[in-house]
Design an enzyme around this catalytic site. Structure first.
Site, PDB file in Angstrom:
ATOM      1  N   SER A  15      15.395 -19.568 -19.929  1.00  0.00           N
ATOM      2  CA  SER A  15      16.659 -19.205 -20.571  1.00  0.00           C
ATOM      3  C   SER A  15      17.476 -18.384 -19.579  1.00  0.00           C
ATOM      4  O   SER A  15      17.708 -18.836 -18.459  1.00  0.00           O
ATOM      5  CB  SER A  15      16.354 -18.453 -21.869  1.00  0.00           C
ATOM      6  OG  SER A  15      17.526 -18.214 -22.597  1.00  0.00           O
ATOM      7  N   HIS A  42      17.964 -23.253 -21.703  1.00  0.00           N
ATOM      8  CA  HIS A  42      19.048 -22.957 -22.655  1.00  0.00           C
ATOM      9  C   HIS A  42      20.377 -23.048 -21.916  1.00  0.00           C
ATOM     10  O   HIS A  42      20.545 -22.482 -20.845  1.00  0.00           O
ATOM     11  CB  HIS A  42      18.886 -21.547 -23.238  1.00  0.00           C
ATOM     12  CG  HIS A  42      17.712 -21.437 -24.158  1.00  0.00           C
ATOM     13  ND1 HIS A  42      17.163 -20.226 -24.515  1.00  0.00           N
ATOM     14  CD2 HIS A  42      16.989 -22.390 -24.810  1.00  0.00           C
ATOM     15  CE1 HIS A  42      16.141 -20.438 -25.343  1.00  0.00           C
ATOM     16  NE2 HIS A  42      16.018 -21.735 -25.535  1.00  0.00           N
ATOM     17  N   ASP A 135      12.031 -17.706 -27.671  1.00  0.00           N
ATOM     18  CA  ASP A 135      11.828 -19.145 -27.797  1.00  0.00           C
ATOM     19  C   ASP A 135      10.684 -19.558 -26.857  1.00  0.00           C
ATOM     20  O   ASP A 135      10.577 -19.035 -25.752  1.00  0.00           O
ATOM     21  CB  ASP A 135      13.126 -19.888 -27.426  1.00  0.00           C
ATOM     22  CG  ASP A 135      13.093 -21.358 -27.827  1.00  0.00           C
ATOM     23  OD1 ASP A 135      12.256 -21.730 -28.675  1.00  0.00           O
ATOM     24  OD2 ASP A 135      13.901 -22.136 -27.292  1.00  0.00           O
TER      25      ASP A 135
END
Lengths: 189, 281
Positions: A15, A42, A135
């Protein structure tokens, strides 16, 4: 079966700070690295998938956007398209969906990891890199449950350490490695 | 892998297959050729929320409790959508498809898998701005009667209007988007004038057949949920519904290339999945 051929796929989740981390990871893989790599980074929903161009310029693995129904091949890295979840089917082909965000993210790392864990079972390696949320933690846990290997970037070497820290807390990871050493570890499998 | 995990996974997969079979046998909704990984995620999600003891209990509930089966159908519907979603697509329609449609005295459009209607109203707005709406008939269909009812109402949370407006502007829209709906506390209602030429109806792409000859089919982000066999079947349904020279619009990750009907179509817009049906193959 030689240990090198035990693993049929590697899933990677990153991310915040992920672009640099992915560059470091892929740049240091052997030119003839054979295990397909599947990446969720992401990314903004309306971004052009610039990540693919940048990673392709490293001239290691051939990097492409994951297409629906595609079967991952050795020598390739696949990147989830912006605004789609990337899933792996039991027959090890890709599915893309536009379902709700998971962990505020689409693509979500958990969605890739959990489905890949069931498709590849003990033949899968999951890697969590830098990021600012949690996540991927549940997905990494699922990979461990199904007999795969879990690797997490050493939080001290991460641009943002919350995602690696959350992953380490979620399950008994096999290896916590400094970013620079992950590729060498994979090369020597 | 631990043996118990392997067995648990196997049992879970069998139970989910049985659940999907039960829904088909009892209600006729056929999800057997949907992406397995997707179906499993949706059904496990419902399982965790339901507080039931097993997926087998879900099968029993699905057979006996109509409210529960409605819930499952909602879980299996793809209900994530926006007005002017993928603005580049609507821009391409404006630039490349509208000039074609303008050559017809009367236009029929089938929007398949329309969900809660956001993308249908987007097309209606675009057609109105291009002066074509009054000679257009839109058939908007979805398998789920609950969702079709929502679509017919055309009422959306006011909180979403900011994103919809931005999408509209990015798609090349020049008017004031707020003129197209009336705001009321929490909700925004599309003007009735956009509804008069839209027929909302249930139609199941998996089990129903051709119902009209149309000049354009719009079906975006539906085929990605189907396996190759079902994708091919649905594309043949679209090919049979379209007139020669008719336009097929798919989602940006949906490709005709692997379909058995690839030769029936030509690409129209580079970078978008917009195709023209050939007059003769």
């Amino acid at each position: 079966m030689t240990p090198a051929r035990k693993y049929k796929a590697i899933v990677v989740g990153s991310s915040a700070g992920g672009l640099n981390a992915l560059k470091t990871l892929l740049r240091n893989l052997d030119r003839e690295f054979k295990i397909p790599v599947i990446i969720v980074q992401h990314i903004s929903p309306d971004s052009e998938n610039y990540l693919i161009h940048i990673l392709n310029d490293l001239k290691r693995l051939k990097v492409k956007e994951a297409d629906e129904k595609e079967h991952p091949q050795p020598g390739y890295a696949y990147v989830a398209p912006p605004n789609y979840h990337l899933l792996v089917e039991p027959d090890q082909t890709f599915t893309l969906t536009v379902d709700e965000r998971v962990n505020y993210a689409r693509p979500s790392i958990d969605v890739l990891f959990e489905t890949a864990a069931e498709a590849f079972r003990e033949h899968l390696i999951g890697i969590i890199l830098t990021g600012a949320n949690n996540d991927g933690s549940l997905g990494l846990k699922r990979i461990k449950e199904m007999g795969g290997m879990a690797i997490v970037q050493d939080p001290d070497t991460a641009e943002v350490d919350s995602m690696p820290k959350a992953a380490i807390q979620a399950c008994a990871v096999d290896h916590v490695l400094p970013l620079e050493e992950i590729a060498a570890f994979l090369n020597n499998l | 892998m631990k043996k118990s995990q392997e067995e648990q996974l196997e049992n879970q997969d069998i139970e989910i297959r049985l659940l999907i079979q039960a829904i088909f046998d009892k209600y006729g909704y056929d999800f057997r050729n949907y992406s397995q990984a997707h179906i499993k995620r949706r059904m496990l999600n419902r399982f965790h929320l339901s507080g039931m003891s097993s997926i087998s209990q879900m099968i029993h509930e699905a057979l006996c409790n109509h409210k529960f089966v409605d819930q499952l159908l909602m879980d299996l519907s793809i209900n994530v959508t926006e007005m002017f979603r993928d603005p580049a697509f609507y821009k391409a329609i404006r630039e490349h498809v509208i000039p074609l449609l303008k050559t017809y005295p009367f236009i029929k459009i089938w929007h398949a898998g329309c969900s809660s209607g956001e993308e249908v109203y987007s097309m209606a707005i675009l057609l109105k701005e291009e002066g074509l709406y009054n000679r257009t008939q839109i058939y908007a269909t979805d398998f789920n009667p609950v969702i079709i009812k929502q679509a017919k109402e055309g009422i959306y949370p006011i909180s979403r209007m900011k994103d919809f407006t931005l999408n509209y502007q990015r798609s090349g829209g020049k008017a004031s988007f707020s003129d197209y709906y009336t705001a009321n506390y929490e909700s925004a209602k599309l003007l009735d004038s956009f509804k008069k030429n839209i027929v909302f109806a249930t139609h199941n792409l998996v089990t129903d057949s051709v119902f009209a000859e149309v000049h354009m089919v719009v079906c975006r982000n539906v085929l990605i949920y189907f396996d190759r066999k079902l994708q091919d079947k649905v594309i043949s349904l679209f090919a049979d519904s379209l007139t020669g020279g008719g336009v097929l619009c798919l989602g940006s990750k949906e490709n005709l290339q692997f379909s058995g009907y690839y030769d029936n179509f030509d690409g129209l817009v580079t970078g978008e999945r917009v195709y023209i049906k050939k007059y003769k193959v």
